[in-house]
Design a protein around this motif. Structure first.
Motif, PDB file in Angstrom:
ATOM      1  N   THR A   6      60.012  -4.024  23.953  1.00 40.44           N
ATOM      2  CA  THR A   6      61.220  -4.659  23.450  1.00 40.44           C
ATOM      3  C   THR A   6      62.016  -3.596  22.700  1.00 40.44           C
ATOM      4  OG1 THR A   6      60.502  -5.399  21.234  1.00 40.44           O
ATOM      5  CG2 THR A   6      59.883  -6.776  23.129  1.00 40.44           C
ATOM      6  N   VAL A   7      63.314  -3.559  22.947  1.00 34.36           N
ATOM      7  CA  VAL A   7      64.162  -2.501  22.398  1.00 34.36           C
ATOM      8  C   VAL A   7      65.147  -3.090  21.380  1.00 34.36           C
ATOM      9  CG1 VAL A   7      65.849  -0.704  22.935  1.00 34.36           C
ATOM     10  CG2 VAL A   7      63.981  -1.186  24.545  1.00 34.36           C
ATOM     11  N   GLU A   8      65.032  -2.649  20.144  1.00 33.37           N
ATOM     12  CA  GLU A   8      65.942  -3.016  19.058  1.00 33.37           C
ATOM     13  C   GLU A   8      66.101  -4.534  18.890  1.00 33.37           C
ATOM     14  OE1 GLU A   8      69.525  -0.637  18.839  1.00 33.37           O
ATOM     15  OE2 GLU A   8      68.470   1.057  19.723  1.00 33.37           O
ATOM     16  N   CYS A   9      65.015  -5.253  19.120  1.00 32.95           N
ATOM     17  CA  CYS A   9      65.021  -6.709  18.933  1.00 32.95           C
ATOM     18  C   CYS A   9      64.686  -7.023  17.481  1.00 32.95           C
ATOM     19  CB  CYS A   9      64.032  -7.374  19.893  1.00 32.95           C
ATOM     20  SG  CYS A   9      64.546  -7.254  21.609  1.00 32.95           S
ATOM     21  N   GLN A  10      65.492  -6.476  16.607  1.00 30.87           N
ATOM     22  CA  GLN A  10      65.256  -6.589  15.171  1.00 30.87           C
ATOM     23  C   GLN A  10      66.343  -7.454  14.538  1.00 30.87           C
ATOM     24  OE1 GLN A  10      65.638  -2.312  15.675  1.00 30.87           O
ATOM     25  NE2 GLN A  10      66.733  -2.244  13.700  1.00 30.87           N
ATOM     26  N   ARG A  11      66.032  -7.982  13.348  1.00 30.78           N
ATOM     27  CA  ARG A  11      66.938  -8.936  12.710  1.00 30.78           C
ATOM     28  C   ARG A  11      68.326  -8.357  12.467  1.00 30.78           C
ATOM     29  NH1 ARG A  11      63.210 -12.049   8.142  1.00 30.78           N
ATOM     30  NH2 ARG A  11      61.553 -12.715   9.559  1.00 30.78           N
ATOM     31  N   GLY A  12      68.392  -7.089  12.107  1.00 35.13           N
ATOM     32  CA  GLY A  12      69.678  -6.475  11.812  1.00 35.13           C
ATOM     33  C   GLY A  12      70.506  -6.161  13.036  1.00 35.13           C
ATOM     34  N   VAL A  13      69.949  -6.394  14.221  1.00 38.78           N
ATOM     35  CA  VAL A  13      70.686  -6.153  15.466  1.00 38.78           C
ATOM     36  C   VAL A  13      70.940  -7.455  16.212  1.00 38.78           C
ATOM     37  CG1 VAL A  13      70.666  -4.976  17.704  1.00 38.78           C
ATOM     38  CG2 VAL A  13      69.824  -3.796  15.669  1.00 38.78           C
ATOM     39  N   VAL A  14      69.901  -8.269  16.421  1.00 42.80           N
ATOM     40  CA  VAL A  14      70.075  -9.505  17.200  1.00 42.80           C
ATOM     41  C   VAL A  14      69.838 -10.764  16.368  1.00 42.80           C
ATOM     42  CG1 VAL A  14      69.550  -8.412  19.401  1.00 42.80           C
ATOM     43  CG2 VAL A  14      67.684  -9.408  18.048  1.00 42.80           C
ATOM     44  N   GLY A  15      69.602 -10.615  15.082  1.00 43.88           N
ATOM     45  CA  GLY A  15      69.384 -11.758  14.212  1.00 43.88           C
ATOM     46  C   GLY A  15      70.683 -12.374  13.722  1.00 43.88           C
TER      47      GLY A  15
ATOM     48  N   LEU B 218      75.810  -6.126  14.159  1.00 49.15           N
ATOM     49  CA  LEU B 218      76.605  -6.126  15.385  1.00 49.15           C
ATOM     50  C   LEU B 218      76.707  -7.556  15.894  1.00 49.15           C
ATOM     51  CD1 LEU B 218      74.717  -3.076  16.908  1.00 49.15           C
ATOM     52  CD2 LEU B 218      77.038  -3.018  15.971  1.00 49.15           C
ATOM     53  N   PRO B 219      77.497  -8.393  15.240  1.00 42.90           N
ATOM     54  CA  PRO B 219      77.506  -9.823  15.566  1.00 42.90           C
ATOM     55  C   PRO B 219      77.890 -10.131  17.008  1.00 42.90           C
ATOM     56  CG  PRO B 219      79.291  -9.255  14.043  1.00 42.90           C
ATOM     57  CD  PRO B 219      78.380  -8.072  14.105  1.00 42.90           C
ATOM     58  N   GLU B 220      78.750  -9.328  17.615  1.00 38.44           N
ATOM     59  CA  GLU B 220      79.123  -9.582  19.006  1.00 38.44           C
ATOM     60  C   GLU B 220      77.924  -9.378  19.932  1.00 38.44           C
ATOM     61  OE1 GLU B 220      82.470  -8.231  22.356  1.00 38.44           O
ATOM     62  OE2 GLU B 220      82.315  -7.164  20.446  1.00 38.44           O
TER      63      GLU B 220
ATOM     64  N   ARG C  72      78.860   2.997   8.675  1.00 32.50           N
ATOM     65  CA  ARG C  72      79.860   2.215   7.935  1.00 32.50           C
ATOM     66  C   ARG C  72      79.654   0.706   8.079  1.00 32.50           C
ATOM     67  NH1 ARG C  72      83.080   6.203  10.551  1.00 32.50           N
ATOM     68  NH2 ARG C  72      83.816   4.654  12.063  1.00 32.50           N
ATOM     69  N   LEU C  73      78.645   0.289   8.837  1.00 29.12           N
ATOM     70  CA  LEU C  73      78.430  -1.140   9.058  1.00 29.12           C
ATOM     71  C   LEU C  73      77.928  -1.822   7.780  1.00 29.12           C
ATOM     72  CD1 LEU C  73      76.760  -1.037  12.586  1.00 29.12           C
ATOM     73  CD2 LEU C  73      79.072  -1.821  12.030  1.00 29.12           C
ATOM     74  N   PRO C  74      78.279  -3.085   7.583  1.00 24.02           N
ATOM     75  CA  PRO C  74      77.875  -3.774   6.354  1.00 24.02           C
ATOM     76  C   PRO C  74      76.382  -4.036   6.263  1.00 24.02           C
ATOM     77  CG  PRO C  74      78.964  -5.296   7.861  1.00 24.02           C
ATOM     78  CD  PRO C  74      79.151  -3.924   8.428  1.00 24.02           C
ATOM     79  N   VAL C  75      75.703  -4.130   7.410  1.00 25.22           N
ATOM     80  CA  VAL C  75      74.248  -4.303   7.431  1.00 25.22           C
ATOM     81  C   VAL C  75      73.628  -3.006   7.914  1.00 25.22           C
ATOM     82  CG1 VAL C  75      72.303  -5.581   8.412  1.00 25.22           C
ATOM     83  CG2 VAL C  75      74.439  -6.780   7.879  1.00 25.22           C
ATOM     84  N   GLN C  76      72.749  -2.438   7.119  1.00 27.78           N
ATOM     85  CA  GLN C  76      72.092  -1.179   7.466  1.00 27.78           C
ATOM     86  C   GLN C  76      70.640  -1.428   7.851  1.00 27.78           C
ATOM     87  OE1 GLN C  76      73.511   2.156   7.446  1.00 27.78           O
ATOM     88  NE2 GLN C  76      75.307   0.820   7.570  1.00 27.78           N
ATOM     89  N   GLN C  77      70.182  -0.669   8.842  1.00 24.94           N
ATOM     90  CA  GLN C  77      68.810  -0.833   9.336  1.00 24.94           C
ATOM     91  C   GLN C  77      67.870   0.050   8.507  1.00 24.94           C
ATOM     92  OE1 GLN C  77      68.858  -3.165  11.816  1.00 24.94           O
ATOM     93  NE2 GLN C  77      71.090  -3.107  11.670  1.00 24.94           N
ATOM     94  N   ILE C  78      67.703  -0.311   7.260  1.00 22.59           N
ATOM     95  CA  ILE C  78      66.956   0.530   6.319  1.00 22.59           C
ATOM     96  C   ILE C  78      65.453   0.285   6.454  1.00 22.59           C
ATOM     97  CG2 ILE C  78      66.579   1.073   3.883  1.00 22.59           C
ATOM     98  CD1 ILE C  78      69.287   1.971   4.959  1.00 22.59           C
ATOM     99  N   THR C  79      64.700   1.366   6.488  1.00 22.55           N
ATOM    100  CA  THR C  79      63.243   1.286   6.565  1.00 22.55           C
ATOM    101  C   THR C  79      62.693   0.334   5.504  1.00 22.55           C
ATOM    102  OG1 THR C  79      63.116   3.554   7.386  1.00 22.55           O
ATOM    103  CG2 THR C  79      61.119   2.633   6.412  1.00 22.55           C
TER     104      THR C  79
END
Length: 215
Positions: free
Chosen positions: A21-30, A35-37, A91-98
Motif C-alpha cells: 500500500t502506497v501513502e495510504c496514511q491519514r494525512g494523505v487519504v484521511g 491533499l483533500p482533492e 507549505r501544506l497546512p497538514v504535514q506528514q511529521i514522523t
C-alpha cells in the motif's frame, strides 16, 4: 479456469506475493488530508475501500503486506527539495511529521502485527532508496501487488521500480487513485498496462480465495 485467470492465480501465489500500500496514511487519504482533492478521489472512486478489502484478504491468505509511508522530520532534515512537488508540500497546512497521526495508516485499512511499515524521508518512490527491495527479497517475493496513491506520481514510480528490479507488478486498477479522477484510467491504460498486469480487486480476491494444491 480461463487462461487469464489461471495466469493471474499463478502470479498471485501467496507464498511469493507481497501486497504494497502506497501513502495510504491519514494525512494523505484521511478526512484531515493535506491533499483533500486526492483524498476525496480515493474515497469517491472506491479505491480506499478496495485497498482495505485487499489487505484483509491478504491477511487471510497469508500474503505479506507492506505499508509504504511518506513522512518528514519536524526539522525537515533529509527531505528532498529538488522538485516543485516537494516545495509545495512544505507549505501544506497538514504535514506528514514522523510520529504524528498524519502518518498512521488510514481507516478503514486493517493493520496486522505481521504487516511491515516502511517509511521514507525523501524522494518520489516507495521503493527506490528504501528498505522495500531488500524486504521483498527476504520474503521470497516474485510478484508485487501495488495499491494506493497517487496515480500521478508514487504509483507509477513503484511499478517502474518493481519491474526494473525484476518483480512482476500487478495493479488492481480500482485500488489506486489520482487527480483529476479521469487521469487515473488514462494513465493505467497508456502506461501501466505496458509494464504491469492490470486487473481488478475482485479478480485478486478470487485468486486468493481459491483452494491451493497441497491444502
Amino acid at each position: 479456469m480461463p487462461p487469464d485467470a489461471a495466469r493471474l492465480a499463478e502470479q498471485l501465489a501467496p507464498a511469493s506475493t507481497v501486497l504494497l500500500t502506497v501513502e495510504c496514511q491519514r494525512g494523505v487519504v484521511g478526512p484531515d488530508s493535506a491533499l483533500p482533492e486526492l483524498a476525496a478521489a480515493a474515497r469517491a472512486s472506491g479505491a480506499l475501500t478496495n485497498i482495505a478489502r485487499l489487505v484483509a484478504a491478504a491477511h487471510d491468505a497469508g500474503v505479506q503486506v507492506l505499508h509504504a509511508v511518506a513522512e518528514r522530520r519536524p526539522d525537515g532534515r533529509g527531505a528532498s527539495r529538488n522538485a516543485r512537488l516537494f516545495k509545495a508540500a512544505e507549505r501544506l497546512p497538514v504535514q506528514q511529521i514522523t510520529g504524528s497521526t498524519a502518518v498512521r495508516i488510514a481507516e478503514p485499512i486493517p493493520v496486522s502485527r505481521d504487516d511491515l511499515v516502511v517509511r521514507r524521508l525523501h524522494g518520489l518512490s516507495p521503493i527506490a532508496g528504501t528498505d522495500v527491495d531488500a524486504l521483498l527479497r527476504n520474503f521470497g517475493c516474485r510478484t508485487l501487488v501495488v495499491t494506493g496513491v497517487s496515480a500521478n506520481v508514487a504509483i507509477p514510480n513503484a511499478v517502474f521500480d518493481a519491474v526494473n528490479l525484476g518483480y512482476t507488478a500487478v495493479v488492481p486498477a480500482d485500488a489506486i487513485a489520482g487527480v483529476p479522477a479521469d487521469y487515473t484510467p488514462a494513465m493505467v491504460r497508456n502506461t501501466l498496462a505496458l509494464v504491469a498486469t492490470v486487473t481488478t480487486t475482485e479478480d485478486v480476491l478470487t485468486s486468493w480465495q481459491r483452494p491451493r494444491r497441497g491444502r
